[in-house]
Design a protein around this motif. Structure first.
Motif, PDB file in Angstrom:
ATOM      1  N   MET A   1       0.820  -1.212   0.000  1.00 49.85           N
ATOM      2  CA  MET A   1       0.000   0.000   0.000  1.00 49.85           C
ATOM      3  C   MET A   1       0.854   1.263   0.000  1.00 49.85           C
ATOM      4  SD  MET A   1      -2.917  -1.244  -0.297  1.00 49.85           S
ATOM      5  CE  MET A   1      -3.815   0.286  -0.203  1.00 49.85           C
ATOM      6  N   ARG A   2       2.126   1.106   0.310  1.00 47.63           N
ATOM      7  CA  ARG A   2       3.034   2.252   0.290  1.00 47.63           C
ATOM      8  C   ARG A   2       3.141   2.844  -1.114  1.00 47.63           C
ATOM      9  NH1 ARG A   2       6.576   3.759   3.992  1.00 47.63           N
ATOM     10  NH2 ARG A   2       6.243   1.808   5.127  1.00 47.63           N
ATOM     11  N   PHE A   3       2.936   2.010  -2.133  1.00 47.67           N
ATOM     12  CA  PHE A   3       3.027   2.475  -3.515  1.00 47.67           C
ATOM     13  C   PHE A   3       1.689   2.980  -4.048  1.00 47.67           C
ATOM     14  CE2 PHE A   3       6.157  -0.930  -2.924  1.00 47.67           C
ATOM     15  CZ  PHE A   3       7.330  -0.236  -3.210  1.00 47.67           C
ATOM     16  N   ILE A   4       0.622   2.779  -3.281  1.00 47.44           N
ATOM     17  CA  ILE A   4      -0.719   3.134  -3.734  1.00 47.44           C
ATOM     18  C   ILE A   4      -1.248   4.391  -3.057  1.00 47.44           C
ATOM     19  CG2 ILE A   4      -3.106   2.327  -3.953  1.00 47.44           C
ATOM     20  CD1 ILE A   4      -1.114   0.776  -5.657  1.00 47.44           C
ATOM     21  N   LEU A   5      -1.069   4.485  -1.740  1.00 52.19           N
ATOM     22  CA  LEU A   5      -1.653   5.595  -0.991  1.00 52.19           C
ATOM     23  C   LEU A   5      -0.899   6.905  -1.278  1.00 52.19           C
ATOM     24  CD1 LEU A   5      -2.287   3.823   2.433  1.00 52.19           C
ATOM     25  CD2 LEU A   5      -3.869   4.171   0.537  1.00 52.19           C
ATOM     26  N   PRO A   6      -1.652   7.997  -1.458  1.00 57.57           N
ATOM     27  CA  PRO A   6      -1.028   9.288  -1.817  1.00 57.57           C
ATOM     28  C   PRO A   6      -0.212   9.873  -0.669  1.00 57.57           C
ATOM     29  CG  PRO A   6      -3.373   9.573  -1.367  1.00 57.57           C
ATOM     30  CD  PRO A   6      -3.125   8.095  -1.360  1.00 57.57           C
ATOM     31  N   VAL A   7       0.982  10.340  -0.986  1.00 59.43           N
ATOM     32  CA  VAL A   7       1.857  10.903   0.051  1.00 59.43           C
ATOM     33  C   VAL A   7       1.365  12.262   0.517  1.00 59.43           C
ATOM     34  CG1 VAL A   7       3.886   9.651  -0.754  1.00 59.43           C
ATOM     35  CG2 VAL A   7       3.355  11.894  -1.737  1.00 59.43           C
ATOM     36  N   GLU A   8       0.556  12.954  -0.304  1.00 63.64           N
ATOM     37  CA  GLU A   8       0.107  14.289   0.057  1.00 63.64           C
ATOM     38  C   GLU A   8      -1.131  14.283   0.945  1.00 63.64           C
ATOM     39  OE1 GLU A   8      -1.739  13.387  -4.021  1.00 63.64           O
ATOM     40  OE2 GLU A   8       0.094  12.962  -2.885  1.00 63.64           O
ATOM     41  N   ASP A   9      -1.687  13.119   1.202  1.00 67.18           N
ATOM     42  CA  ASP A   9      -2.898  13.034   2.014  1.00 67.18           C
ATOM     43  C   ASP A   9      -2.527  12.568   3.411  1.00 67.18           C
ATOM     44  OD1 ASP A   9      -5.336  11.542   3.186  1.00 67.18           O
ATOM     45  OD2 ASP A   9      -6.209  12.633   1.493  1.00 67.18           O
ATOM     46  N   ALA A  10      -2.726  13.435   4.402  1.00 65.93           N
ATOM     47  CA  ALA A  10      -2.296  13.148   5.769  1.00 65.93           C
ATOM     48  C   ALA A  10      -3.050  11.962   6.367  1.00 65.93           C
ATOM     49  CB  ALA A  10      -2.496  14.384   6.649  1.00 65.93           C
ATOM     50  N   GLU A  11      -4.350  11.860   6.074  1.00 65.09           N
ATOM     51  CA  GLU A  11      -5.148  10.773   6.653  1.00 65.09           C
ATOM     52  C   GLU A  11      -4.714   9.416   6.122  1.00 65.09           C
ATOM     53  OE1 GLU A  11      -9.879   9.551   7.121  1.00 65.09           O
ATOM     54  OE2 GLU A  11      -9.297  11.625   6.633  1.00 65.09           O
ATOM     55  N   TYR A  12      -4.434   9.344   4.826  1.00 65.10           N
ATOM     56  CA  TYR A  12      -3.970   8.085   4.259  1.00 65.10           C
ATOM     57  C   TYR A  12      -2.563   7.740   4.735  1.00 65.10           C
ATOM     58  CZ  TYR A  12      -7.849   7.081   1.102  1.00 65.10           C
ATOM     59  OH  TYR A  12      -9.071   6.729   0.590  1.00 65.10           O
ATOM     60  N   GLN A  13      -1.729   8.749   4.931  1.00 65.68           N
ATOM     61  CA  GLN A  13      -0.393   8.494   5.457  1.00 65.68           C
ATOM     62  C   GLN A  13      -0.444   8.006   6.896  1.00 65.68           C
ATOM     63  OE1 GLN A  13       2.716   8.502   3.824  1.00 65.68           O
ATOM     64  NE2 GLN A  13       1.217   8.437   2.168  1.00 65.68           N
ATOM     65  N   GLN A  14      -1.427   8.508   7.656  1.00 62.74           N
ATOM     66  CA  GLN A  14      -1.616   8.013   9.015  1.00 62.74           C
ATOM     67  C   GLN A  14      -2.062   6.547   8.993  1.00 62.74           C
ATOM     68  OE1 GLN A  14      -4.474  10.218  11.298  1.00 62.74           O
ATOM     69  NE2 GLN A  14      -4.076   9.101  13.195  1.00 62.74           N
ATOM     70  N   ALA A  15      -2.951   6.217   8.052  1.00 61.07           N
ATOM     71  CA  ALA A  15      -3.386   4.830   7.904  1.00 61.07           C
ATOM     72  C   ALA A  15      -2.203   3.941   7.536  1.00 61.07           C
ATOM     73  CB  ALA A  15      -4.475   4.733   6.836  1.00 61.07           C
ATOM     74  N   LEU A  16      -1.320   4.457   6.683  1.00 61.59           N
ATOM     75  CA  LEU A  16      -0.135   3.703   6.294  1.00 61.59           C
ATOM     76  C   LEU A  16       0.761   3.456   7.499  1.00 61.59           C
ATOM     77  CD1 LEU A  16       1.300   2.472   3.831  1.00 61.59           C
ATOM     78  CD2 LEU A  16       2.514   4.643   3.565  1.00 61.59           C
ATOM     79  N   SER A  17       0.857   4.456   8.380  1.00 65.65           N
ATOM     80  CA  SER A  17       1.659   4.311   9.592  1.00 65.65           C
ATOM     81  C   SER A  17       1.063   3.238  10.507  1.00 65.65           C
ATOM     82  CB  SER A  17       1.731   5.649  10.332  1.00 65.65           C
ATOM     83  OG  SER A  17       2.433   5.513  11.547  1.00 65.65           O
ATOM     84  N   VAL A  18      -0.262   3.227  10.612  1.00 62.39           N
ATOM     85  CA  VAL A  18      -0.934   2.203  11.425  1.00 62.39           C
ATOM     86  C   VAL A  18      -0.664   0.813  10.855  1.00 62.39           C
ATOM     87  CG1 VAL A  18      -3.178   1.304  12.144  1.00 62.39           C
ATOM     88  CG2 VAL A  18      -2.728   3.764  12.249  1.00 62.39           C
ATOM     89  N   ARG A  19      -0.788   0.697   9.531  1.00 61.18           N
ATOM     90  CA  ARG A  19      -0.509  -0.591   8.884  1.00 61.18           C
ATOM     91  C   ARG A  19       0.926  -1.031   9.158  1.00 61.18           C
ATOM     92  NH1 ARG A  19      -3.464  -2.652   4.564  1.00 61.18           N
ATOM     93  NH2 ARG A  19      -1.491  -3.354   3.665  1.00 61.18           N
ATOM     94  N   SER A  20       1.856  -0.089   9.067  1.00 56.72           N
ATOM     95  CA  SER A  20       3.269  -0.419   9.287  1.00 56.72           C
ATOM     96  C   SER A  20       3.492  -0.928  10.707  1.00 56.72           C
ATOM     97  CB  SER A  20       4.127   0.817   9.027  1.00 56.72           C
ATOM     98  OG  SER A  20       5.483   0.545   9.288  1.00 56.72           O
ATOM     99  N   GLN A  21       2.882  -0.255  11.690  1.00 55.28           N
ATOM    100  CA  GLN A  21       3.034  -0.678  13.082  1.00 55.28           C
ATOM    101  C   GLN A  21       2.438  -2.061  13.311  1.00 55.28           C
ATOM    102  OE1 GLN A  21       1.390   2.355  15.612  1.00 55.28           O
ATOM    103  NE2 GLN A  21       2.620   3.977  14.696  1.00 55.28           N
ATOM    104  N   MET A  22       1.249  -2.283  12.748  1.00 58.30           N
ATOM    105  CA  MET A  22       0.586  -3.574  12.931  1.00 58.30           C
ATOM    106  C   MET A  22       1.359  -4.698  12.245  1.00 58.30           C
ATOM    107  SD  MET A  22      -2.004  -3.002  14.895  1.00 58.30           S
ATOM    108  CE  MET A  22      -0.863  -1.832  15.660  1.00 58.30           C
ATOM    109  N   LEU A  23       1.930  -4.404  11.093  1.00 58.95           N
ATOM    110  CA  LEU A  23       2.709  -5.411  10.381  1.00 58.95           C
ATOM    111  C   LEU A  23       3.976  -5.769  11.162  1.00 58.95           C
ATOM    112  CD1 LEU A  23       2.332  -4.204   6.680  1.00 58.95           C
ATOM    113  CD2 LEU A  23       1.490  -6.344   7.644  1.00 58.95           C
ATOM    114  N   GLN A  24       4.584  -4.787  11.792  1.00 58.23           N
ATOM    115  CA  GLN A  24       5.771  -5.061  12.604  1.00 58.23           C
ATOM    116  C   GLN A  24       5.421  -5.930  13.799  1.00 58.23           C
ATOM    117  OE1 GLN A  24       7.582  -1.331  13.664  1.00 58.23           O
ATOM    118  NE2 GLN A  24       8.065  -0.782  11.549  1.00 58.23           N
ATOM    119  N   VAL A  25       4.294  -5.618  14.433  1.00 57.89           N
ATOM    120  CA  VAL A  25       3.854  -6.421  15.574  1.00 57.89           C
ATOM    121  C   VAL A  25       3.546  -7.838  15.119  1.00 57.89           C
ATOM    122  CG1 VAL A  25       2.031  -6.732  17.289  1.00 57.89           C
ATOM    123  CG2 VAL A  25       2.984  -4.459  16.874  1.00 57.89           C
ATOM    124  N   SER A  26       2.838  -7.938  13.974  1.00 61.60           N
ATOM    125  CA  SER A  26       2.481  -9.254  13.446  1.00 61.60           C
ATOM    126  C   SER A  26       3.728 -10.054  13.076  1.00 61.60           C
ATOM    127  CB  SER A  26       1.573  -9.094  12.216  1.00 61.60           C
ATOM    128  OG  SER A  26       1.217 -10.354  11.695  1.00 61.60           O
TER     129      SER A  26
END
Length: 321
Positions: free
Chosen positions: A4-29
């Protein structure tokens, strides 16, 4: 890496926050604590690595299955024509068993998510995107589906099955692409609905072809008629309405900024679905022609139809066997 890092727009703060959540959850997983903490595990490429092991397992099972059939029928002592018939029966039994397995596994997954996703609520399949967790049973199902189709693509090369025609080869390749893309793009619930709907008719087709190989004419006609009916309901009626509704309309209301950020993906995906829906109609017309000829019992007319129409291997070969 999260696709999703290649799909979600970098200029959108809400989507970047979602990407950060995904990254944290993936690390935990990845650390192995995700299941214990009850945290959602999101889809990424290594989540489908299990399909490679399942592919090998399916190929090994096919080898054992072939060996058992050969021993029971004393295949090596039969004439060449008889050996070809045994090969066809073997192929249809194997594909029927696989189709039933995928059907049962897929609908078990759909049943587990029925409260918020299904044909009755396609919008729910996209809710909270791109933070839709992958449940354990859905993850297993995706690996089984992918492993099965990879096995189908390799069976002839490995000397374990009959060679599929070009149309069926393209169908297998498209299915593999759909499995991988729907998983990677976090639309796996939509994929569940698609697979669950399309897989309903396949076992009936192969059972009817098996009946044809065994020269069970009444069973062949009844099974093929039932296949045609299920094909019509699921692929000609339900698939265009519910799947196109989900991917065209529900996507607009459930995925924020889809026309602004994801329009090329949305357009390409829906163009492919429209083409696929049109193909279902063409295939169903061919199925009807074959069914009519099977009922009439005209072998010459059937052979002529077989030469001109093969709905993705879905029926025209049936009575030619």
């Amino acid at each position: 890496m999260d696709p999703m890092r290649f799909i979600l727009p970098v200029e959108d703060a809400e989507y970047q926050q979602a990407l950060s959540v995904r990254s944290q959850m993936l690390q935990v997983s990845s650390a192995g604590a995700g299941a214990a903490l009850g945290l959602p595990a999101f889809s990424r490429l290594d989540g489908l690595y299990g399909s490679l092991g399942l592919m090998v397992a399916f190929l090994m099972l096919r080898f054992l299955f072939n060996s058992s059939i050969a021993a029971l029928t004393r295949r090596h002592q039969q004439s060449k024509e008889r050996q070809q018939l045994i090969d066809k029966i073997e192929e249809e039994i194997w594909v029927t068993l696989g189709g039933i397995t995928l059907l049962v596994a897929g609908w078990q997954c759909l049943f587990s998510v029925r409260e918020y996703c299904g044909l009755h609520n396609t919008a729910g399949c996209l809710r909270n995107w791109p933070l839709i967790p992958v449940e354990a049973n859905v993850h297993k199902y995706y690996n089984i589906e992918l492993g099965w189709y990879l096995q189908l693509m390799l069976k002839h090369v490995m000397g374990l099955g009959l060679q599929d025609n070009g149309t069926m080869g393209a169908h297998h390749l498209a299915t593999v692409a759909l499995v991988v893309l729907s998983y990677m793009l976090n639309v796996h619930l939509v994929g569940l609905v698609v697979f669950g709907t399309l897989n309903l008719s396949s076992p009936l087709l192969h059972m009817s072809k098996l009946a044809s190989c065994l020269e069970l004419k009444t069973a062949k006609t009844l099974l093929f008629g039932l296949f045609a009916a299920v094909f019509f309901v699921t692929r000609v009626l339900l698939f265009p309405y519910f799947i196109l509704k989900c991917c065209m309309y529900d996507a607009l209301t459930s995925i924020r900024g889809i026309m602004q950020y994801f329009f090329p993906y949305w357009l390409a995906f829906n163009v492919l679905l429209v083409v696929l829906c049109a193909m279902q109609g063409v295939w169903f017309a061919a199925v009807l022609r074959v069914l009519k000829i099977v009922v009439k019992g005209s072998s010459k007319e059937l052979q002529r139809e077989v030469a001109t129409a093969d709905p993705a291997g879905m029926g025209a070969k049936l009575a030619a066997q």
